[in-house]
Design a protein around this motif. Structure first.
Motif, short mmCIF file in Angstrom:
data_model
loop_
_atom_site.label_atom_id
_atom_site.label_comp_id
_atom_site.label_asym_id
_atom_site.label_seq_id
_atom_site.Cartn_x
_atom_site.Cartn_y
_atom_site.Cartn_z
N TYR A 132 9.44 -6.60 -29.16
CA TYR A 132 8.29 -6.44 -30.06
C TYR A 132 7.85 -4.99 -30.26
CZ TYR A 132 8.29 -11.41 -29.40
OH TYR A 132 8.68 -12.71 -29.36
N GLY A 150 8.95 -3.18 -32.34
CA GLY A 150 8.91 -3.03 -33.79
C GLY A 150 7.66 -3.62 -34.42
N ALA A 151 6.84 -4.26 -33.62
CA ALA A 151 5.59 -4.86 -34.11
C ALA A 151 4.43 -4.08 -33.51
CB ALA A 151 5.52 -6.34 -33.71
N PRO A 152 4.07 -2.96 -34.13
CA PRO A 152 3.22 -1.97 -33.45
C PRO A 152 1.81 -2.43 -33.14
CG PRO A 152 3.51 -1.40 -35.77
CD PRO A 152 4.44 -2.55 -35.49
N HIS A 153 1.34 -3.51 -33.76
CA HIS A 153 -0.07 -3.87 -33.55
C HIS A 153 -0.27 -5.12 -32.71
CE1 HIS A 153 -0.32 -1.35 -37.35
NE2 HIS A 153 -0.75 -0.62 -36.35
N LEU A 154 0.81 -5.60 -32.08
CA LEU A 154 0.64 -6.68 -31.11
C LEU A 154 -0.09 -6.13 -29.89
CD1 LEU A 154 4.07 -8.55 -31.07
CD2 LEU A 154 1.95 -9.19 -32.24
N THR A 155 -0.96 -6.94 -29.32
CA THR A 155 -1.64 -6.53 -28.09
C THR A 155 -0.91 -7.14 -26.90
OG1 THR A 155 -3.25 -8.28 -28.50
CG2 THR A 155 -3.84 -6.05 -29.20
N TRP A 196 11.24 2.53 -36.39
CA TRP A 196 11.20 1.14 -35.96
C TRP A 196 12.40 0.42 -36.52
CZ3 TRP A 196 5.62 1.62 -37.79
CH2 TRP A 196 4.76 1.85 -36.72
#
Lengths: 391, 391
Positions: A226, A228-233, A359
């Protein structure tokens, strides 16, 4: 006490510059709802932006704060506005099913200030200025001409004062500590939240000399598949060998941010990631090397783009944005961006967060710096090694 | 992986109930922008609400996520939406000075779904649905009839499922730990931020079995002269003997909150504060004692009001609100409130945060509980002594 953050003269300068922009835009007043702009013009600070509130600035009257009754005490504590310029609405306006809305009180204030027959700027695309706020103001003030003034005050904020820069440098010290804590905490088998705990702890603990304020964005550390999914917490999942982990965070001081991002790798990084990181560093440094007064924002991005193009990578994204004062959900100022087409000319004491990243579907590498435009070049606020880290 | 928070059948039930409300309201679709509602209907989770995004639900089509390109990866990770229902806009729509706005893409999606000639509900007064978003949709879809559907999905959220309650109970365990850490840290001479550091650390560290998520509101601890200003955040100032300090916080688990507030006193509390605290406890317990299915929200507030009136105190404020899933800036659901005039009838598995307080100019005392309405009465989620604490 809470309000002693800037001298009165600094607020006076900010208001004067806002009035210049009102005049240029042919506006009689602006109703500011962005909490950063409210703070910038009055010093008002509090976690009260979950209810409607704002500040009215006219061409001749001092700023007027409008908010919830229980927050008027906070307005007295954090601003030096006279009592008459703190206008509160009662609690039955809050999330009310009844026929009451805080904008009714704002309409009254605009009328009291004598600008309801004029032209009033509204922050039409600011987070906390809802569609309903707009239609309600239109209903209450049918004679008033409203205009879009979304970034009017944000543009005043672009160049920082000495005191603002001092807070951003203080924030950078906190960012360094928090980044070190995060990198230190990340290890194979450690759950993600434990790394965030270490980062948060450092963000609030600050330095030996001062504490930290809450950042406008929580620490983000996308990892593994993840990145590549920069806004996952974060989650409860442990870091695994073979995971790249991106840490993006910002120390904050009196609401001024100095964001910083680095990437680490759990275990030995494969060549592909190490090479990608080296390209990001080269591109970042190429961008920083172009920074000086007179250069445009798009030129800075172009330097990054040309550098990574040498490695066969084609990217034309935004790689940065003006940064400083902020409230959740964002520390960006939404004005100048380092991206193709942005012809904003850099001036001394502008501040940016440049966060170029590469990314891919499988992994990403980010590396960022917050910088000030100096008289002759660039000052990066944090001192932190620019490289791929490993656990 | 991030998306494994609820079973698919739970999302199906939520969507079915939302569709019932669409039918009742005579709507062909709703465009949901409240991040809590986006999460509720699809599972989507990420710190991406600083750009425009939303979920479209029609009467017959599966929910469609619309957001920024780089967040589409997060949508794939946290939802089980098919690829065709993840619709992304390019980065030049973000904070763009050009003639591009994310609502242009939303308009396209509404047209593709064939509802642009119908009646579409908008969350007119939700935080992230800006005035500009509304006027832009109107411009792009001049034939479409828009209606206010601000709390349509929020009302679906009022009654919690077993799994939601499980997360709220987990959040309550975190709240207990964080409150204990905060009370423990507060001492004469300790700077405020150090107490917040202890609280934040506990909020993220969670319990032995699971970590904590970020709460939608930062820990608030108004102290000293500012206990009456409930939304001020912390400073570098040390706690002083003679300061009352209110701690309001919430553990959070998969975005579900269980808020908790207590008041402590640095040193020996004067009789006035000790007595005020005892009145607040009595009033809170009187309110909790009335809770059961069939009772109205205003009846709960009335019990508090009548109890404190015995001590000559007249107050008619909101003393609580429906709580659960939330994103910054608020953990409240904005539906039912415990206040005069709210005739919402309590039903089993509704959840509230009741936070009665007595605030005076000089000091304030707050004490709260998050509770569930049971089949016959009330379950408070946290177990924490109900009294004034001292350092």
């Amino acid at each position: 006490m809470p309000g002693d953050v800037f001298e009165a003269a600094e607020y006076d300068r900010r208001i004067a510059r806002t009035r210049e922009r009102l005049a240029e835009a042919g506006l009689d007043a602006v109703f500011v709802t962005d909490p950063s702009n409210m703070n910038y013009l009055t010093g008002y600070d509090g976690w009260s932006f979950y209810v409607h509130q704002g500040v009215v600035v006219t061409r001749d009257h001092d700023p007027v704060w409008v908010g919830r009754q229980m927050d008027a005490i906070g307005a007295r504590a954090t601003t030096s506005l006279p009592e008459a310029d703190i206008r509160a609405y009662s609690d039955d306006h809050v999330h009310s099913p009844h026929d009451r809305h805080p904008m009714d009180v704002v309409a009254d204030v605009l009328a009291d200030l004598g600008v309801d027959d004029g032209r009033i700027g509204l922050e039409m695309d600011a987070y906390y200025f809802t569609a309903k706020s707009y239609t309600r103001l239109q209903e209450r003030l049918p004679e008033t001409e409203f205009a879009d003034a979304t970034l009017l005050v944000n543009w005043v904020r672009v160049k920082k004062s000495e005191q603002e820069l001092e807070y951003m440098r203080q924030a950078a010290r906190i960012s360094e500590n928090a980044m070190a804590a995060g990198l230190d905490a990340i290890e194979e088998g450690v759950p993600e939240y434990e790394a965030v705990e270490a980062i948060y702890s450092a963000l609030i603990e600050g330095t030996e000399d001062y504490g930290g304020d809450y950042p406008s964005i929580v620490p983000l550390l996308p990892s593994g598949d993840y990145t590549g999914a920069p806004h996952l917490t974060w989650t409860d999942e442990p870091f695994s060998a073979g995971d790249p982990v991106v840490i993006e965070l910002a120390g904050c001081r009196h609401r001024y941010h100095s964001p910083l991002a680095r990437t680490t790798f759990v275990g030995d990084p494969p060549d592909e990631i190490a090479e990608t990181a080296s390209v990001v560093v080269d591109g970042l440094e190429a961008a920083l090397d172009t920074v000086k007064p007179g250069v445009t924002c798009e030129t800075v991005e172009e330097a990054w783009r040309e550098e990574v193009a040498k490695h066969g990578i084609e990217k034309a994204d935004r790689i940065g944005y003006s940064v400083g004062l902020g409230y959740p959900p964002d520390w960006g100022e939404h004005t100048a961006s380092l991206r193709p087409g942005d012809e904003t000319v850099l001036e001394e004491d502008m501040t940016f967060h440049t966060i170029p990243a590469l990314w891919f579907d499988e992994f990403g590498v980010e590396l960022s710096e917050t910088f000030r435009v100096t008289a002759t070049g660039v000052e990066t606020l944090a001192e932190f090694p620019r490289r791929l880290f490993t656990t």
